[in-house]
Design a protein around this motif. Structure first.
Motif, PDB file in Angstrom:
ATOM      1  N   ILE A 265       0.834  -1.196   0.000  1.00 30.54           N
ATOM      2  CA  ILE A 265       0.000   0.000   0.000  1.00 30.54           C
ATOM      3  C   ILE A 265       0.870   1.247   0.000  1.00 30.54           C
ATOM      4  O   ILE A 265       1.790   1.366   0.803  1.00 30.54           O
ATOM      5  N   GLU A 266       0.586   2.167  -0.919  1.00 33.62           N
ATOM      6  CA  GLU A 266       1.269   3.456  -0.973  1.00 33.62           C
ATOM      7  C   GLU A 266       0.232   4.552  -1.150  1.00 33.62           C
ATOM      8  O   GLU A 266      -0.667   4.426  -1.992  1.00 33.62           O
ATOM      9  N   ASP A 267       0.356   5.604  -0.357  1.00 33.50           N
ATOM     10  CA  ASP A 267      -0.584   6.733  -0.432  1.00 33.50           C
ATOM     11  C   ASP A 267      -2.026   6.272  -0.323  1.00 33.50           C
ATOM     12  O   ASP A 267      -2.926   6.816  -0.991  1.00 33.50           O
ATOM     13  N   GLY A 268      -2.274   5.251   0.487  1.00 32.49           N
ATOM     14  CA  GLY A 268      -3.631   4.782   0.715  1.00 32.49           C
ATOM     15  C   GLY A 268      -4.201   3.902  -0.374  1.00 32.49           C
ATOM     16  O   GLY A 268      -5.349   3.456  -0.280  1.00 32.49           O
ATOM     17  N   ARG A 269      -3.414   3.624  -1.432  1.00 34.62           N
ATOM     18  CA  ARG A 269      -3.887   2.772  -2.534  1.00 34.62           C
ATOM     19  C   ARG A 269      -3.049   1.501  -2.602  1.00 34.62           C
ATOM     20  O   ARG A 269      -1.852   1.512  -2.321  1.00 34.62           O
ATOM     21  N   ILE A 270      -3.684   0.419  -3.027  1.00 33.20           N
ATOM     22  CA  ILE A 270      -2.999  -0.864  -3.160  1.00 33.20           C
ATOM     23  C   ILE A 270      -2.222  -0.880  -4.468  1.00 33.20           C
ATOM     24  O   ILE A 270      -2.796  -0.723  -5.550  1.00 33.20           O
ATOM     25  N   THR A 271      -0.912  -1.067  -4.377  1.00 32.62           N
ATOM     26  CA  THR A 271      -0.059  -1.098  -5.574  1.00 32.62           C
ATOM     27  C   THR A 271       0.304  -2.511  -5.994  1.00 32.62           C
ATOM     28  O   THR A 271       0.700  -2.729  -7.139  1.00 32.62           O
ATOM     29  N   ALA A 272       0.202  -3.466  -5.076  1.00 31.65           N
ATOM     30  CA  ALA A 272       0.508  -4.857  -5.416  1.00 31.65           C
ATOM     31  C   ALA A 272      -0.278  -5.790  -4.507  1.00 31.65           C
ATOM     32  O   ALA A 272      -0.495  -5.491  -3.328  1.00 31.65           O
ATOM     33  N   ILE A 273      -0.700  -6.901  -5.087  1.00 34.17           N
ATOM     34  CA  ILE A 273      -1.447  -7.938  -4.371  1.00 34.17           C
ATOM     35  C   ILE A 273      -0.654  -9.232  -4.510  1.00 34.17           C
ATOM     36  O   ILE A 273      -0.311  -9.637  -5.623  1.00 34.17           O
ATOM     37  N   TYR A 274      -0.349  -9.874  -3.393  1.00 29.73           N
ATOM     38  CA  TYR A 274       0.431 -11.116  -3.400  1.00 29.73           C
ATOM     39  C   TYR A 274      -0.408 -12.221  -2.759  1.00 29.73           C
ATOM     40  O   TYR A 274      -0.707 -12.164  -1.559  1.00 29.73           O
ATOM     41  N   VAL A 275      -0.787 -13.210  -3.540  1.00 32.48           N
ATOM     42  CA  VAL A 275      -1.644 -14.293  -3.057  1.00 32.48           C
ATOM     43  C   VAL A 275      -0.859 -15.600  -3.068  1.00 32.48           C
ATOM     44  O   VAL A 275      -0.329 -16.011  -4.107  1.00 32.48           O
ATOM     45  N   MET A 276      -0.761 -16.238  -1.914  1.00 32.25           N
ATOM     46  CA  MET A 276      -0.106 -17.534  -1.821  1.00 32.25           C
ATOM     47  C   MET A 276      -1.169 -18.629  -1.788  1.00 32.25           C
ATOM     48  O   MET A 276      -1.997 -18.682  -0.877  1.00 32.25           O
ATOM     49  N   ARG A 277      -1.134 -19.504  -2.813  1.00 32.89           N
ATOM     50  CA  ARG A 277      -2.087 -20.606  -2.911  1.00 32.89           C
ATOM     51  C   ARG A 277      -1.406 -21.977  -2.881  1.00 32.89           C
ATOM     52  O   ARG A 277      -2.071 -22.988  -2.695  1.00 32.89           O
ATOM     53  N   ASN A 278      -0.097 -22.005  -3.076  1.00 29.06           N
ATOM     54  CA  ASN A 278       0.627 -23.269  -3.106  1.00 29.06           C
ATOM     55  C   ASN A 278       0.545 -23.952  -1.738  1.00 29.06           C
ATOM     56  O   ASN A 278       1.105 -23.453  -0.761  1.00 29.06           O
ATOM     57  N   PRO A 279      -0.142 -25.107  -1.648  1.00 27.90           N
ATOM     58  CA  PRO A 279      -0.310 -25.747  -0.329  1.00 27.90           C
ATOM     59  C   PRO A 279       1.003 -26.160   0.318  1.00 27.90           C
ATOM     60  O   PRO A 279       1.102 -26.205   1.548  1.00 27.90           O
ATOM     61  N   ASP A 280       2.027 -26.433  -0.503  1.00 25.71           N
ATOM     62  CA  ASP A 280       3.327 -26.817   0.054  1.00 25.71           C
ATOM     63  C   ASP A 280       3.950 -25.679   0.864  1.00 25.71           C
ATOM     64  O   ASP A 280       4.736 -25.922   1.781  1.00 25.71           O
ATOM     65  N   LYS A 281       3.605 -24.445   0.518  1.00 29.29           N
ATOM     66  CA  LYS A 281       4.175 -23.277   1.205  1.00 29.29           C
ATOM     67  C   LYS A 281       3.288 -22.781   2.340  1.00 29.29           C
ATOM     68  O   LYS A 281       3.598 -21.770   2.963  1.00 29.29           O
ATOM     69  N   LEU A 282       2.196 -23.479   2.590  1.00 29.66           N
ATOM     70  CA  LEU A 282       1.257 -23.052   3.634  1.00 29.66           C
ATOM     71  C   LEU A 282       1.148 -24.070   4.765  1.00 29.66           C
ATOM     72  O   LEU A 282       0.404 -23.854   5.722  1.00 29.66           O
ATOM     73  N   ARG A 283       1.907 -25.147   4.662  1.00 31.19           N
ATOM     74  CA  ARG A 283       1.792 -26.221   5.669  1.00 31.19           C
ATOM     75  C   ARG A 283       2.086 -25.730   7.070  1.00 31.19           C
ATOM     76  O   ARG A 283       1.487 -26.169   8.042  1.00 31.19           O
TER      77      ARG A 283
END
Length: 286
Positions: A265-283
């Motif tokens: 977030i910069e200046d109150g606006r979202i500049t990038a969205i990062y979504v982690m869906r890989n189940p191996d990285k969420l264990r």
């Protein structure tokens, strides 16, 4: 049979250092599991060491962890050449912001050579002098200084120019969750910057875009499709939190898997969205 006093003492000396060593390893590798494995290997080597000859246990262990990470990074780079879709580091979910190495900076570190990454992290993040870093990575201090300078130049744009206030960041994260899941495209659009980019890491294990989606219109189209799908596949908010230093949230998706979303977030606006869906990285979050 009781443990030898020296062995017991060595184990007791190691444990207070384990969190700090794991932090170094995670920043180097971007993987919680790999960081824990490296630190455990360092522990095994520490237990076999000639302890009376080690004058500075922390320096010895940090050097061991750094060298193990450098070895691992060589194979990790080859593995990521065949990775399906965008690669994101495993998410660290925390109650508070951690400033030292946020998610955009970790992605920028991926573009560095292993030695540049080590020199930058050890000096700029963990505060070591170049004379100490030289011993860690088997280079002279002048070379370490050059490595860190090159790294700094490469990742200058990834350093946060300012930090969003904690509560405001979590409010934006909650509003983003509500708008993206309900299909309120007007509310969603009001939160996004013109050059917003969406990154999703499915690792070939779960559906995700195989390239970053860049630009306001493209991201809005993507989330319109997502919102339509979510009408019959509900997403449950587990908690608001900071994901690798960025405001975000953890959700339980319709397929029974966890997911994390982090927002730059910069200046109150979202500049990038990062979504982690890989189940191996969420264990590690279960």
């Amino acid at each position: 049979m009781t443990a030898e006093p020296e062995t017991t003492g060595a184990a007791a000396a190691f444990e207070p250092l384990r969190p700090k060593l794991t932090r170094v390893a995670y920043r180097m590798l971007g993987s919680v599991a790999d960081a824990e494995d490296v630190v455990q290997e360092a522990f095994i080597r520490w237990m076999k060491a000639d302890h009376p000859a080690v004058r500075q246990p922390e320096a010895f262990l940090r050097r061991t962890v750094t060298r193990l990470c450098l070895d691992q990074l060589k194979s990790a780079r080859r593995q990521r050449e065949t990775y399906v879709g965008p690669w994101l580091p495993e998410p660290l979910v925390e109650e508070d912001q951690v400033d030292d190495v946020g998610l955009p900076l970790m992605l920028a570190l991926e573009r560095l050579s292993p030695l540049e990454r080590a020199a930058f992290l050890l000096h700029d993040v963990f505060g070591l002098q170049f004379e100490d870093i030289a011993a860690e990575i088997d280079r002279d201090p002048a070379a370490c200084r050059q490595l860190a300078a090159r790294a700094r130049e490469h990742i200058r744009q990834a350093r946060p120019r300012f930090k969003v206030e904690k509560q405001r960041g979590l409010e934006i994260a909650e509003a983003f969750f509500n708008a993206s899941r309900s299909g309120d495209m007007k509310a969603l659009g009001a939160m996004l910057s013109a050059d917003v980019a969406a990154h999703a890491d499915g690792g070939g294990k779960r559906p995700a875009a195989t390239e970053p989606v860049v630009g306001f219109d493209a991201v809005m189209r993507q989330y319109a499709v997502v919102a339509a799908w979510l009408k019959d596949n509900r997403s449950k908010l587990i908690r608001l939190a900071f994901i690798n230093g960025l405001p975000g949230f953890v959700t339980l998706e319709a397929d029974g898997e966890l997911q994390t979303t982090a927002l730059d977030i910069e200046d109150g606006r979202i500049t990038a969205i990062y979504v982690m869906r890989n189940p191996d990285k969420l264990r590690h979050l279960h």
